[in-house]
Design a protein around this motif. Structure first.
Motif, mmCIF file in Angstrom:
data_model
loop_
_atom_site.group_PDB
_atom_site.id
_atom_site.type_symbol
_atom_site.label_atom_id
_atom_site.label_comp_id
_atom_site.label_asym_id
_atom_site.label_seq_id
_atom_site.Cartn_x
_atom_site.Cartn_y
_atom_site.Cartn_z
ATOM 1 N N THR A 29 120.602 87.119 -7.371
ATOM 2 C CA THR A 29 119.475 86.420 -7.973
ATOM 3 C C THR A 29 119.188 86.569 -9.410
ATOM 4 O O THR A 29 118.768 85.049 -9.738
ATOM 5 C CB THR A 29 118.218 87.289 -7.459
ATOM 6 N N ALA A 33 119.808 83.286 -11.069
ATOM 7 C CA ALA A 33 118.701 83.110 -12.616
ATOM 8 C C ALA A 33 119.734 82.309 -14.258
ATOM 9 O O ALA A 33 119.266 80.925 -14.414
ATOM 10 C CB ALA A 33 117.477 83.089 -12.302
ATOM 11 N N LEU A 36 121.323 79.266 -13.601
ATOM 12 C CA LEU A 36 120.331 77.759 -13.829
ATOM 13 C C LEU A 36 120.305 77.583 -15.572
ATOM 14 O O LEU A 36 119.711 76.906 -15.788
ATOM 15 C CB LEU A 36 119.501 78.419 -12.684
ATOM 16 N N ASP A 60 115.754 73.413 -14.976
ATOM 17 C CA ASP A 60 116.095 75.236 -14.639
ATOM 18 C C ASP A 60 114.717 75.150 -13.678
ATOM 19 O O ASP A 60 114.701 76.965 -13.245
ATOM 20 C CB ASP A 60 116.944 75.612 -14.339
ATOM 21 N N ASP A 61 114.123 74.769 -13.291
ATOM 22 C CA ASP A 61 112.730 75.246 -13.098
ATOM 23 C C ASP A 61 112.172 75.127 -11.615
ATOM 24 O O ASP A 61 112.689 73.863 -11.100
ATOM 25 C CB ASP A 61 111.468 75.502 -13.937
ATOM 26 N N ARG A 62 111.535 75.387 -10.360
ATOM 27 C CA ARG A 62 111.085 74.980 -9.439
ATOM 28 C C ARG A 62 109.852 73.373 -8.999
ATOM 29 O O ARG A 62 109.962 73.461 -8.204
ATOM 30 C CB ARG A 62 110.561 76.008 -8.947
ATOM 31 N N THR A 63 109.696 73.206 -10.471
ATOM 32 C CA THR A 63 108.868 72.342 -10.299
ATOM 33 C C THR A 63 109.419 70.985 -11.404
ATOM 34 O O THR A 63 108.305 70.329 -10.924
ATOM 35 C CB THR A 63 107.244 73.280 -11.043
ATOM 36 N N ARG A 68 116.987 67.602 -5.856
ATOM 37 C CA ARG A 68 117.838 69.438 -5.390
ATOM 38 C C ARG A 68 118.507 69.479 -4.290
ATOM 39 O O ARG A 68 118.043 68.467 -3.384
ATOM 40 C CB ARG A 68 116.172 69.468 -5.535
ATOM 41 N N ARG A 109 119.731 77.502 -1.933
ATOM 42 C CA ARG A 109 118.079 77.325 -1.794
ATOM 43 C C ARG A 109 117.844 76.074 -1.920
ATOM 44 O O ARG A 109 118.470 75.533 -2.732
ATOM 45 C CB ARG A 109 117.813 77.985 -3.070
ATOM 46 N N TRP A 111 114.897 74.352 -3.525
ATOM 47 C CA TRP A 111 115.043 73.853 -4.896
ATOM 48 C C TRP A 111 115.970 74.148 -5.935
ATOM 49 O O TRP A 111 115.446 73.475 -6.874
ATOM 50 C CB TRP A 111 113.698 75.167 -5.366
ATOM 51 N N TRP A 112 117.188 74.654 -5.952
ATOM 52 C CA TRP A 112 118.013 73.964 -6.587
ATOM 53 C C TRP A 112 118.285 72.848 -7.508
ATOM 54 O O TRP A 112 118.294 72.072 -6.692
ATOM 55 C CB TRP A 112 119.196 74.640 -5.604
#
Length: 127
Positions: A29, A33, A36, A60-63, A68, A109, A111-112
């Motif tokens: 993980t 990260a 990303l 590179d963040d989930r929001t 994706r 994932r 969200w990637w």
């Protein structure tokens, strides 16, 4: 000259502070990260070849807005022995799916950020 073999201050000698032992999943993980943050697709780590990100990929963040893996038609959830494993089924040829292994390293994932081979779920070919 000193009476000892090495001239070392005894107050500076000691055992290093123990570090937390991380599990293989946690280490993976952290590597993903790091990939990303360098604008690399995390799946590249397991595959050993570059995938490249889609020009409209999310940051590179989930929001962040953008494309994706979770909305890609090649990302499918496979089941095996009561387990569910999200994999990328993009195939270079009709008979191979080089992005799938039996390990967690190729789990994708949702969200990637999307890779360069991204196709919207409604556009991707079905097997």
């Amino acid at each position: 000259m000193s009476d000892t073999l090495f001239d070392v201050d005894p107050t500076q000698v000691g055992t290093p502070e123990p570090t937390e032992k991380l599990s293989a999943d946690r280490r993976r993980t952290l590597r993903q990260a790091d990939a990303l943050t360098r604008r690399r697709h995390p799946l590249e780590l397991a595959l050993g070849f570059p995938l490249g990100l889609h020009p409209a990929a999310a940051a590179d963040d989930r929001t962040a807005p953008g494309l994706r893996c979770g909305t890609c038609g090649f990302r499918q959830v496979l089941t095996h022995n009561d387990g569910r494993f999200p994999k990328c089924l993009f195939a270079v040829t009709d008979k191979t799916a080089p992005r799938v292994t039996r390990g967690a390293g190729t789990d994708v994932r949702a969200w990637w950020p999307a890779c360069r081979d991204y196709q919207a779920a409604e556009e991707a070919p079905t097997s």
